[in-house]
Design a protein around this motif. Structure first.
Motif, PDB file in Angstrom:
ATOM      1  N   GLU A   1     -15.985 -28.398  47.199  1.00 45.66           N
ATOM      2  CA  GLU A   1     -17.026 -27.395  47.423  1.00 45.66           C
ATOM      3  C   GLU A   1     -17.368 -26.613  46.155  1.00 45.66           C
ATOM      4  O   GLU A   1     -18.381 -25.893  46.123  1.00 45.66           O
ATOM      5  N   GLY A   2     -16.536 -26.731  45.121  1.00 40.12           N
ATOM      6  CA  GLY A   2     -16.789 -26.002  43.885  1.00 40.12           C
ATOM      7  C   GLY A   2     -16.541 -24.512  44.018  1.00 40.12           C
ATOM      8  O   GLY A   2     -17.322 -23.689  43.516  1.00 40.12           O
ATOM      9  N   VAL A   3     -15.459 -24.137  44.678  1.00 43.22           N
ATOM     10  CA  VAL A   3     -15.115 -22.722  44.857  1.00 43.22           C
ATOM     11  C   VAL A   3     -13.718 -22.473  44.290  1.00 43.22           C
ATOM     12  O   VAL A   3     -13.025 -23.402  43.887  1.00 43.22           O
ATOM     13  N   GLY A   4     -13.311 -21.203  44.282  1.00 35.31           N
ATOM     14  CA  GLY A   4     -11.976 -20.876  43.769  1.00 35.31           C
ATOM     15  C   GLY A   4     -11.850 -21.261  42.307  1.00 35.31           C
ATOM     16  O   GLY A   4     -12.738 -20.967  41.494  1.00 35.31           O
TER      17      GLY A   4
ATOM     18  N   GLY B   1     -18.214 -26.389  39.331  1.00 38.97           N
ATOM     19  CA  GLY B   1     -19.150 -26.796  40.369  1.00 38.97           C
ATOM     20  C   GLY B   1     -18.516 -27.782  41.329  1.00 38.97           C
ATOM     21  O   GLY B   1     -17.364 -28.210  41.165  1.00 38.97           O
ATOM     22  N   ALA B   2     -19.263 -28.161  42.352  1.00 41.02           N
ATOM     23  CA  ALA B   2     -18.763 -29.065  43.399  1.00 41.02           C
ATOM     24  C   ALA B   2     -18.391 -30.423  42.810  1.00 41.02           C
ATOM     25  O   ALA B   2     -19.189 -31.053  42.125  1.00 41.02           O
TER      26      ALA B   2
ATOM     27  N   ASP C   1      -5.993 -27.577  50.756  1.00 43.36           N
ATOM     28  CA  ASP C   1      -6.871 -26.478  50.368  1.00 43.36           C
ATOM     29  C   ASP C   1      -7.463 -26.698  48.984  1.00 43.36           C
ATOM     30  O   ASP C   1      -8.621 -26.362  48.723  1.00 43.36           O
TER      31      ASP C   1
ATOM     32  N   TYR D   1     -10.175 -20.393  57.637  1.00 43.09           N
ATOM     33  CA  TYR D   1      -9.963 -21.609  56.848  1.00 43.09           C
ATOM     34  C   TYR D   1      -9.465 -22.729  57.763  1.00 43.09           C
ATOM     35  O   TYR D   1      -8.335 -22.691  58.244  1.00 43.09           O
TER      36      TYR D   1
ATOM     37  N   GLU E   1     -14.921 -23.023  40.574  1.00 48.86           N
ATOM     38  CA  GLU E   1     -16.240 -22.391  40.651  1.00 48.86           C
ATOM     39  C   GLU E   1     -17.067 -22.669  39.397  1.00 48.86           C
ATOM     40  O   GLU E   1     -18.261 -22.958  39.480  1.00 48.86           O
ATOM     41  N   ASP E   2     -16.437 -22.601  38.227  1.00 50.63           N
ATOM     42  CA  ASP E   2     -17.169 -22.838  36.975  1.00 50.63           C
ATOM     43  C   ASP E   2     -17.557 -24.301  36.804  1.00 50.63           C
ATOM     44  O   ASP E   2     -18.570 -24.615  36.173  1.00 50.63           O
TER      45      ASP E   2
ATOM     46  N   TYR F   1     -10.331 -29.135  49.301  1.00 46.59           N
ATOM     47  CA  TYR F   1     -11.509 -28.442  49.831  1.00 46.59           C
ATOM     48  C   TYR F   1     -12.194 -27.635  48.735  1.00 46.59           C
ATOM     49  O   TYR F   1     -13.428 -27.688  48.573  1.00 46.59           O
ATOM     50  N   GLN F   2     -11.424 -26.872  47.977  1.00 49.29           N
ATOM     51  CA  GLN F   2     -12.001 -26.012  46.954  1.00 49.29           C
ATOM     52  C   GLN F   2     -12.677 -26.821  45.852  1.00 49.29           C
ATOM     53  O   GLN F   2     -13.746 -26.444  45.362  1.00 49.29           O
TER      54      GLN F   2
END
Length: 326
Positions: free
Chosen positions: A103-106, A112-113, A96, A235, A109-110, A99-100
């Motif tokens: 993809e630049g998430v979670g 980026g991918a 997980d 997910y 996020e700041d 993946y995060q």
């Protein structure tokens, strides 16, 4: 004089050829493996990552002559950043987190991918284990409301998984008192009655829980059916599974969620280097099995399965040679 001049020209030509050869070798990713220094980012010393990392270090020293260093860390998120910042060559992370990051998430996020992230192998499954003790009175996930719960070290794979579990059960950290503890700290705090429950993402059996099981009767809280359905559909990296009854002193199988662990590799390592590392790793799985029982779950034929990020070309080359990939 003419003979001396010819000899001088010949020396220059040979030197130029040698230089071009070295440059060409570097361009093609060739390297002297014995010059490699490999830092392996793992996790806390009481988890599975650390002893596996130490075993991997031994394999690489014995098989390819590299010098290695095993680094205890806060696990997955820190390990991704160590790889991206060039401070580690290999790292163990949860699927997980991979993946995060990609993809630049979670927690990424700041930033980026992180599309430079590369995988070496899919390893063994982590089980999301929601653990309490018999005397806590906790029977269901919903019973965690109002309780003090160890959710893993900050931004670790466990902590990310804990957030997802609460989401699936229609809850959040606002419903509990979260305590950001490593595996070892969580076990100690449960022993002392300072936390009511803990969430762990690790292989089974977890050594810390085995230790807790010697002094307290542990209880594993099942993932509820609706939450299981919602989470595994939302997910793709989450898989429905069970924790077998004989894993600890628990009488029945317990419904749980599984996440595949991933070995990631610094993209700056050459194709030859990663090919040699991958080959040495999979040709010495018996060494890993002697270190921890999860080593028996690592299979070459599954090395490219369940990955949420691209393979490094060196690993891909090895898998194609072995028939794992076409």
């Amino acid at each position: 004089m003419k003979r001396i001049l010819l000899m001088f020209v010949a020396v220059l030509v040979l030197a130029a050829c040698g230089g071009n050869g070295s440059e060409e070798a570097e361009k093609n990713g060739e390297s002297n493996l014995e010059d490699l220094f490999i830092t392996i980012a793992t996790g806390g010393t009481s988890g599975v990552y650390y002893p596996l990392g130490a075993s991997i270090g031994t394999i690489l020293e014995d098989e390819i002559g590299a010098e290695t260093s095993v680094q205890a860390t806060q696990a997955s998120v820190e390990n991704v950043n160590l790889i991206l910042n060039g401070q580690a060559e290999l790292a163990l992370i949860t699927g997980d987190t991979a993946y995060q990051a990609y993809e630049g998430v979670g927690p990424f996020e700041d930033q980026g991918a992180q599309e430079d992230l590369k995988a070496m192998a899919s390893l063994y499954p982590n089980y999301l284990q929601v653990v309490t003790t018999e005397d806590s009175g906790i029977e269901t996930f919903n019973d965690l409301k109002g309780k003090k719960v160890a959710v893993g070290a900050p931004n670790s794979g466990t902590e990310l998984a804990a957030q997802v579990l609460f989401e699936g059960h229609g809850m959040s950290y606002d419903d509990i008192t979260p305590d950001y503890l490593s595996f070892a700290e969580a076990v100690d705090q449960m022993k002392n009655g300072q936390v009511d429950a803990a969430i762990l993402s690790s292989g089974i059996p977890n050594s810390g829980l085995m230790d807790l099981d010697t002094t307290h009767t542990i209880k594993l809280i099942p993932i509820e059916d609706e939450a299981m359905k919602e989470l595994t559909e939302k997910y793709a990296y989450l898989i429905e599974t069970v924790i077998p009854a004989d894993s600890y002193s628990v009488e029945e199988d317990v419904s749980a969620i599984e996440i595949t662990n991933t070995m990631i590799v610094n993209q700056d390592l050459s194709e030859d280097e990663v090919y040699a590392i991958t080959k040495a790793f999979f040709e010495n799985l018996d060494v890993l099995s002697e270190t921890h029982s999860v080593g028996e779950e690592i299979k070459l034929e599954k090395a490219a399965e369940g990955l949420s990020i691209p393979l490094h070309p060196g690993a891909e080359k090895y898998y194609k040679e072995e028939g794992v990939l076409e």
